[in-house]
Scaffold this motif. Sequence first.
Motif, mmCIF file in Angstrom:
data_model
loop_
_atom_site.group_PDB
_atom_site.id
_atom_site.type_symbol
_atom_site.label_atom_id
_atom_site.label_comp_id
_atom_site.label_asym_id
_atom_site.label_seq_id
_atom_site.Cartn_x
_atom_site.Cartn_y
_atom_site.Cartn_z
ATOM 1 N N THR A 196 0.857 -1.200 0.000
ATOM 2 C CA THR A 196 0.000 0.000 0.000
ATOM 3 C C THR A 196 0.888 1.243 0.000
ATOM 4 N N GLY A 197 0.225 2.397 -0.299
ATOM 5 C CA GLY A 197 1.000 3.624 -0.510
ATOM 6 C C GLY A 197 1.399 3.701 -1.973
ATOM 7 N N LYS A 198 0.674 2.950 -2.836
ATOM 8 C CA LYS A 198 0.991 2.932 -4.269
ATOM 9 C C LYS A 198 0.558 4.243 -4.923
ATOM 10 N N GLY A 199 1.108 4.504 -6.110
ATOM 11 C CA GLY A 199 0.700 5.687 -6.876
ATOM 12 C C GLY A 199 -0.748 5.530 -7.342
ATOM 13 N N LEU A 200 -1.397 6.674 -7.597
ATOM 14 C CA LEU A 200 -2.818 6.626 -7.975
ATOM 15 C C LEU A 200 -3.039 5.909 -9.293
ATOM 16 N N SER A 201 -2.025 5.938 -10.183
ATOM 17 C CA SER A 201 -2.205 5.316 -11.492
ATOM 18 C C SER A 201 -2.120 3.793 -11.422
ATOM 19 N N TYR A 202 -1.678 3.240 -10.282
ATOM 20 C CA TYR A 202 -1.594 1.768 -10.217
ATOM 21 C C TYR A 202 -2.119 1.222 -8.889
ATOM 22 N N GLY A 203 -3.316 1.703 -8.511
ATOM 23 C CA GLY A 203 -4.012 1.059 -7.390
ATOM 24 C C GLY A 203 -3.898 1.741 -6.046
ATOM 25 N N GLY A 204 -3.266 2.922 -6.014
ATOM 26 C CA GLY A 204 -3.166 3.649 -4.749
ATOM 27 C C GLY A 204 -4.495 4.272 -4.354
ATOM 28 N N SER A 205 -4.588 4.676 -3.082
ATOM 29 C CA SER A 205 -5.822 5.304 -2.600
ATOM 30 C C SER A 205 -5.637 6.804 -2.501
ATOM 31 N N LEU A 206 -6.663 7.542 -2.890
ATOM 32 C CA LEU A 206 -6.652 8.972 -2.605
ATOM 33 C C LEU A 206 -6.575 9.132 -1.092
ATOM 34 N N ALA A 207 -5.962 10.229 -0.654
ATOM 35 C CA ALA A 207 -5.834 10.575 0.774
ATOM 36 C C ALA A 207 -4.869 9.687 1.555
ATOM 37 N N ARG A 208 -4.132 8.755 0.905
ATOM 38 C CA ARG A 208 -3.132 7.995 1.672
ATOM 39 C C ARG A 208 -1.972 8.884 2.112
ATOM 40 N N PRO A 209 -1.429 9.750 1.202
ATOM 41 C CA PRO A 209 -0.314 10.581 1.673
ATOM 42 C C PRO A 209 -0.709 11.479 2.854
ATOM 43 N N GLU A 210 -1.954 11.938 2.842
ATOM 44 C CA GLU A 210 -2.409 12.856 3.889
ATOM 45 C C GLU A 210 -2.781 12.132 5.177
ATOM 46 N N ALA A 211 -2.995 10.788 5.097
ATOM 47 C CA ALA A 211 -3.755 10.086 6.141
ATOM 48 C C ALA A 211 -3.180 10.188 7.557
ATOM 49 N N THR A 212 -1.868 9.999 7.720
ATOM 50 C CA THR A 212 -1.350 9.978 9.102
ATOM 51 C C THR A 212 -1.452 11.368 9.729
ATOM 52 N N GLY A 213 -1.063 12.391 8.960
ATOM 53 C CA GLY A 213 -1.112 13.758 9.478
ATOM 54 C C GLY A 213 -2.543 14.230 9.718
ATOM 55 N N PHE A 214 -3.411 14.006 8.740
ATOM 56 C CA PHE A 214 -4.818 14.403 8.920
ATOM 57 C C PHE A 214 -5.418 13.629 10.098
ATOM 58 N N GLY A 215 -5.126 12.317 10.141
ATOM 59 C CA GLY A 215 -5.685 11.473 11.203
ATOM 60 C C GLY A 215 -5.243 11.942 12.584
ATOM 61 N N LEU A 216 -3.974 12.358 12.673
ATOM 62 C CA LEU A 216 -3.449 12.855 13.956
ATOM 63 C C LEU A 216 -4.271 14.051 14.438
ATOM 64 N N MET A 217 -4.576 14.940 13.515
ATOM 65 C CA MET A 217 -5.337 16.139 13.901
ATOM 66 C C MET A 217 -6.807 15.804 14.197
ATOM 67 N N TYR A 218 -7.373 14.817 13.501
ATOM 68 C CA TYR A 218 -8.757 14.398 13.830
ATOM 69 C C TYR A 218 -8.788 13.800 15.236
ATOM 70 N N PHE A 219 -7.759 13.000 15.541
ATOM 71 C CA PHE A 219 -7.691 12.371 16.868
ATOM 72 C C PHE A 219 -7.543 13.457 17.940
ATOM 73 N N ALA A 220 -6.588 14.380 17.720
ATOM 74 C CA ALA A 220 -6.342 15.438 18.713
ATOM 75 C C ALA A 220 -7.600 16.281 18.910
ATOM 76 N N SER A 221 -8.317 16.559 17.809
ATOM 77 C CA SER A 221 -9.534 17.379 17.931
ATOM 78 C C SER A 221 -10.572 16.673 18.795
ATOM 79 N N ALA A 222 -10.726 15.342 18.593
ATOM 80 C CA ALA A 222 -11.712 14.594 19.390
ATOM 81 C C ALA A 222 -11.311 14.618 20.867
ATOM 82 N N MET A 223 -10.021 14.467 21.120
ATOM 83 C CA MET A 223 -9.546 14.436 22.510
ATOM 84 C C MET A 223 -9.693 15.815 23.161
#
Length: 448
Positions: A196-223
């Motif tokens: 996983t973490g593949k390029g979009l042209s060969y099976g990657g997911s949108l929002a994977r590059p953003e996921a850890t950083g965005f997820g961290l802020m979603y978690f912090a906001s909930a807390m």
Amino acid sequence: MAISNSYLNGVYKDLSRRYPEQKEFLEAVEEVLTSLVPVIESDDRYEKYGIVERIVEPERAVSFRVSWIDDAGKVRVNTGYRIQFNSAIGPYKGGLRFRDNVTLSIIKFLGFEQTFKNSLTTLPMGGAKGGSDFDPKGKSEGEIMRFCQAFMNELFRHIGPSVDVPAGDIGVGGREIGYLFGQYKKLANNWSGVLTGKGLSYGGSLARPEATGFGLMYFASAMLKDAGKSLDGSKVVISGSGNVAIYSCQKATELGAKVIAMSDSNGYIVDENGIDFKIIKEIKEVKRDRISTYLDYVPTAKYIVGCEGIWSTKCDYAFPCATQNEISKESAELLVKNGTKGVFEGANMPLTPDAIKIIKNNGLLFSPSKASNAGGVAVSGLEMSQNSERLSWSFEQVDGMLKDIMENIYHSCAMAAEKYGMPGDIQAGANIAGFLKVADAMIAQGVV
Ligand code: NDP
């Protein structure tokens, strides 16, 4: 200090006797086992079925030679690792790290942590980690490609879409995943979602590059919301300027915070007007340059040599997003002294155990990496789902699922902490909630 339960303490002592040199791994195990005391004492099945002694031992650990040829024609040799830690709840899943300081102990610590993190996401993924003491920094494109191909020449026989699905980590970004995937496909004669973490042209997911950083802020906001606080209008410090740090900076800014300091391994920048994440992206993702060059774009910002000094910057919330053990006891004391109200781990175990004690004992909010940085692997799990369904979801769909997953992780950690008599202790809650799902699956599957 002994763990206050004889079964857990015995397992830990036995592990320390067998692997005395594996400092990082032992540190991670001790931290988890210490939180599990009330769980073990309230249900004797975990001891009866030997769950703890099994969960601390990888199911399989592969170490292999990686031989490749550099641009000068010289033969080079590195060590490759894949630690398949636990597959009770799904195929092994976890990143690959390429950095010169990679050791068996570091990969085992990361694989152990990954087991609990993946469990927290509620997706069917077991725990694993891998990598090599090869550092892509300073290597040419051709050298990196040849190294990745040589690494996959051995790894391919241990992985598969229902067996083990590696991803990126430090030193393994989209470029390396591409080379690894290409070589896997050639060797296996099979196109599948094996990385996983593949390029979009060969099976990657949108929002994977953003996921850890965005997820961290979603978690912090909930807390923060639970504590009657918010990121909006706050001053934030984020260490590092890699994948996790860049997208943490973007999401924090979108949520109304001002990110005033960021770093790389040479030093840190301070911009009291708020760091522009687009400039950091340009410097790090496009130019692959040093963070000091931020001053070429924003001359009013400051650059200070040495990375640990970043924790002397006064802020409301700190997000260590660079590497393990980057916040020492002394840095934690500085954060407390400067009135910081919360520390949320973006990197894997960026605080030393002493630093965590200081943060928690002084009443700051604290979120452990296995919970707050689980967004990356969660979206990797969503990439696996898209690959098996042969579908591509929109950015908004994936981002929406990520936000729900991170909020759920926060609530399940908070509930587990409450249930076992440690209300507000998200570190203990994460260990307990992550453990219970894996342990119950292991009991159901018998001694294997
Ligand atoms: P990257 O390789 O993209 O970035 C790492 C960054 O940290 C670089 O800017 C690097 O600077 C900097 N750095 C390294 N050491 C130090 C230091 N001692 N002080 C300050 N900065 C330093 O890695 P990621 O962003 O992907 O990963 C960062 C952390 O997050 C790791 O612990 C990783 O395991 C964890 N993680 C990453 C996930 C992901 O999805 N990417 C998922 C979950 C966890 P330089 O350029 O000088 O080396």
